[in-house]
Design an enzyme around this catalytic site. Structure first.
Site, mmCIF file in Angstrom:
data_model
loop_
_atom_site.group_PDB
_atom_site.id
_atom_site.type_symbol
_atom_site.label_atom_id
_atom_site.label_comp_id
_atom_site.label_asym_id
_atom_site.label_seq_id
_atom_site.Cartn_x
_atom_site.Cartn_y
_atom_site.Cartn_z
ATOM 1 N N CYS A 187 0.833 -1.199 0.000
ATOM 2 C CA CYS A 187 0.000 0.000 0.000
ATOM 3 C C CYS A 187 0.873 1.258 0.000
ATOM 4 C CB CYS A 187 -0.981 -0.053 1.171
ATOM 5 S SG CYS A 187 -2.370 1.075 0.984
ATOM 6 N N GLU B 158 -1.063 -8.683 5.130
ATOM 7 C CA GLU B 158 -0.952 -8.795 6.592
ATOM 8 C C GLU B 158 -2.313 -8.711 7.280
ATOM 9 O OE1 GLU B 158 -0.509 -6.100 4.924
ATOM 10 O OE2 GLU B 158 -1.021 -4.313 6.075
ATOM 11 N N HIS C 8 -3.472 -5.747 1.058
ATOM 12 C CA HIS C 8 -2.834 -5.946 2.371
ATOM 13 C C HIS C 8 -2.792 -7.416 2.775
ATOM 14 C CE1 HIS C 8 -2.548 -1.730 3.765
ATOM 15 N NE2 HIS C 8 -3.582 -1.544 2.971
#
Lengths: 225, 83
Positions: free
Chosen positions: A86, A196, A194
């Site tokens: 990002c 994560e 994302h």
């Protein structure tokens, strides 16, 4: 395997990243300040998402000149893996470590939703854990995720298999549905989604795990080769 | 002391969704004669002459920081300010 997660003023996905690395993957991970000048004791660097320096001027434009970025450039030049998620992707393009730029979403709106991706290249140290053309469900959350590059750069990305992730349904206007690219050398990856945030079932998806597992497996191979 | 006025705008091939939003808003206000709106950035930089010419230095600032030349172009005007 020891990960460094640089923290810029305004980073906000740094703790999510460290949580994924430490708690879910049982890897060593340190948050390192943007003033860090030496990363040589680490095996991988992950630039986290957020709004570094308030996204002033352009996203990533100020972060690019933070002291840690000189160390990140040296780290990348040494061949070790660097990943930007990002805002981290935006920083990598501003720093010239990846080609192109991230411009405002076509809709001019911030988009926060789950996106479906196709893994287009599983022969990278970031994606070897995935099946060929695997479909992933990963969250996106960005206002400026619209990947842009000129035609010559796009032709080069395609010719060298540097487009790693594509959106199934283009959410933001990105050229060629690009969600993530890798550099020519294969050790610097940038992506808007994302991973994560997709590492536990309770988060709605575990499809992000493959990226971290790929890196850990690659590290095993390198150290036991 | 010099004053540099720097204008940064998107290249033609780049979408300008913010400009389009302003364009649409102007139409809603009744300014239907507005054909297009381009939304860019404007900087006023006051500086003294350094090692290079002021023009060379401002040009370099644009390339290195003020504009992302992948998607933006820039122009500037430099004037000498009264002491």
């Amino acid at each position: 395997m020891k990960f460094a997660v640089p923290v810029f003023p305004g980073s906000n996905c740094d703790h999510d990243m460290v949580n994924a690395l430490r708690d879910i993957l049982q890897a060593d991970a340190d948050l390192v300040p943007a003033t860090t000048t030496d990363l040589t004791s680490y095996d991988a660097v992950i630039l986290p998402g957020g709004f570094s320096y308030g996204d002033y001027l352009r996203s990533g434009a100020i972060a690019r000149f933070a002291p840690v970025m000189t160390a990140v450039k040296a780290f990348a030049a040494s061949g070790k893996p660097v990943m930007g998620i990002c805002n981290g992707f935006q920083i990598l393009t501003e720093a010239g470590l990846l080609p192109g730029a991230l411009q405002a979403n076509r809709s001019a709106q911030f988009i926060c939703e789950t996106s479906e991706l196709i893994v287009r290249n599983v022969e990278t140290q970031f994606t070897s854990d995935y099946a060929t053309e695997a479909h992933l469900q990963l969250p996106i959350a960005h206002g400026e995720g619209n990947y842009y590059c000129d035609e010559a750069t796009l032709a080069e990305l395609q010719a060298n298999n540097q487009i790693v992730f594509e959106y199934v349904t283009n959410p933001n206007g990105s050229v060629a549905n690009i969600a993530g690219i890798i550099n020519r050398q294969g050790n610097v990856l940038g992506m808007m989604p994302h991973p994560e945030r997709a590492v536990e079932a309770i988060l709605g998806s575990t499809d992000g795990l493959g990226i971290f597992k790929s890196l850990l497996a690659h590290r095993e191979e390198v150290t036991h080769a | 002391m010099y004053l540099a006025k720097v204008y940064v705008t998107y290249k033609e091939s780049i979408l300008d969704p913010k400009g389009e939003a302003v364009h649409d808003a102007l139409h809603r206000l009744g300014y239907t004669n507005v054909d297009s709106v381009e939304l860019g950035k404007y900087f006023e930089i006051k500086l003294t002459a350094g090692k290079k010419t002021v023009e060379a230095e401002v040009d370099e600032m644009c390339d290195r920081l003020l504009a992302n030349v992948n998607m933006e172009s820039y122009r500037y005007e430099i004037t000498e300010m009264e002491a």
